[in-house]
Design a protein around this motif. Structure first.
Motif, PDB file in Angstrom:
ATOM      1  N   PRO A  51       0.854  -1.190   0.000  1.00  0.00           N
ATOM      2  CA  PRO A  51       0.000   0.000   0.000  1.00  0.00           C
ATOM      3  C   PRO A  51       0.891   1.241   0.000  1.00  0.00           C
ATOM      4  CG  PRO A  51      -0.785  -1.578   1.620  1.00  0.00           C
ATOM      5  CD  PRO A  51       0.549  -2.081   1.108  1.00  0.00           C
ATOM      6  N   ARG A  53       1.154   5.659  -0.935  1.00  0.00           N
ATOM      7  CA  ARG A  53       0.480   6.924  -1.223  1.00  0.00           C
ATOM      8  C   ARG A  53       0.694   7.277  -2.692  1.00  0.00           C
ATOM      9  NH1 ARG A  53       2.770  10.954   3.143  1.00  0.00           N
ATOM     10  NH2 ARG A  53       4.553  10.433   1.857  1.00  0.00           N
ATOM     11  N   VAL A  76      -8.723   0.903 -11.446  1.00  0.00           N
ATOM     12  CA  VAL A  76      -9.666   0.837 -10.329  1.00  0.00           C
ATOM     13  C   VAL A  76     -11.004   0.317 -10.846  1.00  0.00           C
ATOM     14  CG1 VAL A  76     -10.963   2.214  -8.639  1.00  0.00           C
ATOM     15  CG2 VAL A  76      -8.496   2.617  -8.950  1.00  0.00           C
ATOM     16  N   LYS A  82      -7.229  -0.732  -5.707  1.00  0.00           N
ATOM     17  CA  LYS A  82      -8.212  -0.054  -4.867  1.00  0.00           C
ATOM     18  C   LYS A  82      -7.506   1.093  -4.163  1.00  0.00           C
ATOM     19  CE  LYS A  82      -7.970  -2.871  -0.679  1.00  0.00           C
ATOM     20  NZ  LYS A  82      -8.740  -3.646   0.275  1.00  0.00           N
ATOM     21  N   ILE A  83      -8.263   2.148  -3.964  1.00  0.00           N
ATOM     22  CA  ILE A  83      -7.762   3.337  -3.287  1.00  0.00           C
ATOM     23  C   ILE A  83      -8.548   3.456  -1.996  1.00  0.00           C
ATOM     24  CG2 ILE A  83      -7.433   5.832  -3.416  1.00  0.00           C
ATOM     25  CD1 ILE A  83      -7.402   5.480  -6.505  1.00  0.00           C
ATOM     26  N   SER A  84      -7.824   3.495  -0.899  1.00  0.00           N
ATOM     27  CA  SER A  84      -8.480   3.566   0.399  1.00  0.00           C
ATOM     28  C   SER A  84      -7.951   4.759   1.183  1.00  0.00           C
ATOM     29  CB  SER A  84      -8.262   2.260   1.173  1.00  0.00           C
ATOM     30  OG  SER A  84      -6.886   1.985   1.288  1.00  0.00           O
ATOM     31  N   ALA A  85      -8.585   5.014   2.314  1.00  0.00           N
ATOM     32  CA  ALA A  85      -8.166   6.119   3.167  1.00  0.00           C
ATOM     33  C   ALA A  85      -6.776   5.843   3.728  1.00  0.00           C
ATOM     34  CB  ALA A  85      -9.166   6.302   4.297  1.00  0.00           C
ATOM     35  N   GLY A  86      -6.003   6.908   3.862  1.00  0.00           N
ATOM     36  CA  GLY A  86      -4.664   6.794   4.431  1.00  0.00           C
ATOM     37  C   GLY A  86      -4.688   7.047   5.927  1.00  0.00           C
ATOM     38  N   ARG A  92      -4.443   9.182   0.913  1.00  0.00           N
ATOM     39  CA  ARG A  92      -4.998   7.972   0.307  1.00  0.00           C
ATOM     40  C   ARG A  92      -3.892   6.943   0.166  1.00  0.00           C
ATOM     41  NH1 ARG A  92      -8.923   9.850   1.741  1.00  0.00           N
ATOM     42  NH2 ARG A  92     -10.495  10.983   0.600  1.00  0.00           N
ATOM     43  N   VAL A  94      -2.912   3.423  -2.244  1.00  0.00           N
ATOM     44  CA  VAL A  94      -3.222   2.607  -3.413  1.00  0.00           C
ATOM     45  C   VAL A  94      -2.671   1.215  -3.139  1.00  0.00           C
ATOM     46  CG1 VAL A  94      -2.846   2.300  -5.893  1.00  0.00           C
ATOM     47  CG2 VAL A  94      -2.959   4.609  -4.920  1.00  0.00           C
ATOM     48  N   GLU A  95      -3.475   0.201  -3.414  1.00  0.00           N
ATOM     49  CA  GLU A  95      -2.980  -1.169  -3.305  1.00  0.00           C
ATOM     50  C   GLU A  95      -3.643  -2.049  -4.350  1.00  0.00           C
ATOM     51  OE1 GLU A  95      -4.098  -3.442   0.318  1.00  0.00           O
ATOM     52  OE2 GLU A  95      -5.214  -1.628   0.849  1.00  0.00           O
ATOM     53  N   THR A  97      -5.536  -5.322  -5.716  1.00  0.00           N
ATOM     54  CA  THR A  97      -6.515  -6.304  -5.253  1.00  0.00           C
ATOM     55  C   THR A  97      -6.008  -7.703  -5.628  1.00  0.00           C
ATOM     56  OG1 THR A  97      -7.701  -6.270  -7.346  1.00  0.00           O
ATOM     57  CG2 THR A  97      -8.398  -4.657  -5.651  1.00  0.00           C
TER      58      THR A  97
END
Length: 167
Positions: A51, A53, A76, A82-86, A92, A94-95, A97
């Motif tokens: 994951p 930034r 995406v 997927k982009i999730s909260a940091g 944010r 990015v990781e 799937t």
């Protein structure tokens, strides 16, 4: 004593011609997986960095943040990233799937075929010499040649690093 030969022609043009030819070669192999070269490289970087930034990812890939954002959007949408909260409300992460990891593995097989074919056409010694020259040029121009070499197709594991050394 050997005298230096003055370069003939435009270095930019020659580099662009070479990169277009090499890109077309890799595209022919990787496109069968449903990926573009840029998407394969992006998946490889995300997997290799974990994951990450978006700003850090853009910096590691030597690309503009807006270009990275544009390149990530279809990935995406395909469910590969997927982009999730940091760690805070403004950041944010990015990781990849599971689908993205599987797609990258598929792309890696195609990339390996392209790499082996290119090594065969140019010769392994010439490819190694080209890598040395490119790394030296990147260093002279202020790029980090070592990270550029490791990052190019993503060094998520030692197998990828070994593939880089075979180029």
């Amino acid at each position: 004593m050997q005298t230096a030969t003055k370069p003939q022609g435009c270095t930019n043009l020659k580099l662009r011609q070479l990169t277009r030819m090499v890109t077309r070669h890799y595209d022919r192999h990787i496109s069968g997986t449903g990926l573009k070269n840029t998407q394969y490289a992006l998946l490889s970087h995300v997997i290799g960095l974990g994951p990450v930034r978006p700003g850090d990812l853009a910096k590691r890939m030597h690309m503009d943040a807006s270009t990275l954002t544009r390149n990530m959007q279809p990935m995406v949408a395909h469910g590969w990233l997927k982009i999730s909260a940091g760690t805070d409300a403004r950041s944010r992460l990015v990781e990849a799937t599971e689908a993205g990891r599987a797609k990258r593995a598929e792309g890696q097989r195609a990339w390996k075929e392209a790499q082996v074919a290119l090594n065969g056409w140019l010769g392994i010694e010439r490819v190694a010499a080209l890598h040395e020259l490119l790394d030296a040029c990147l260093e002279c121009l202020g790029g980090d040649a070592e990270s550029a070499t490791e990052d190019e197709a993503g060094s998520a594991d030692s197998g990828v690093r070994n593939e880089h050394s075979q180029r």
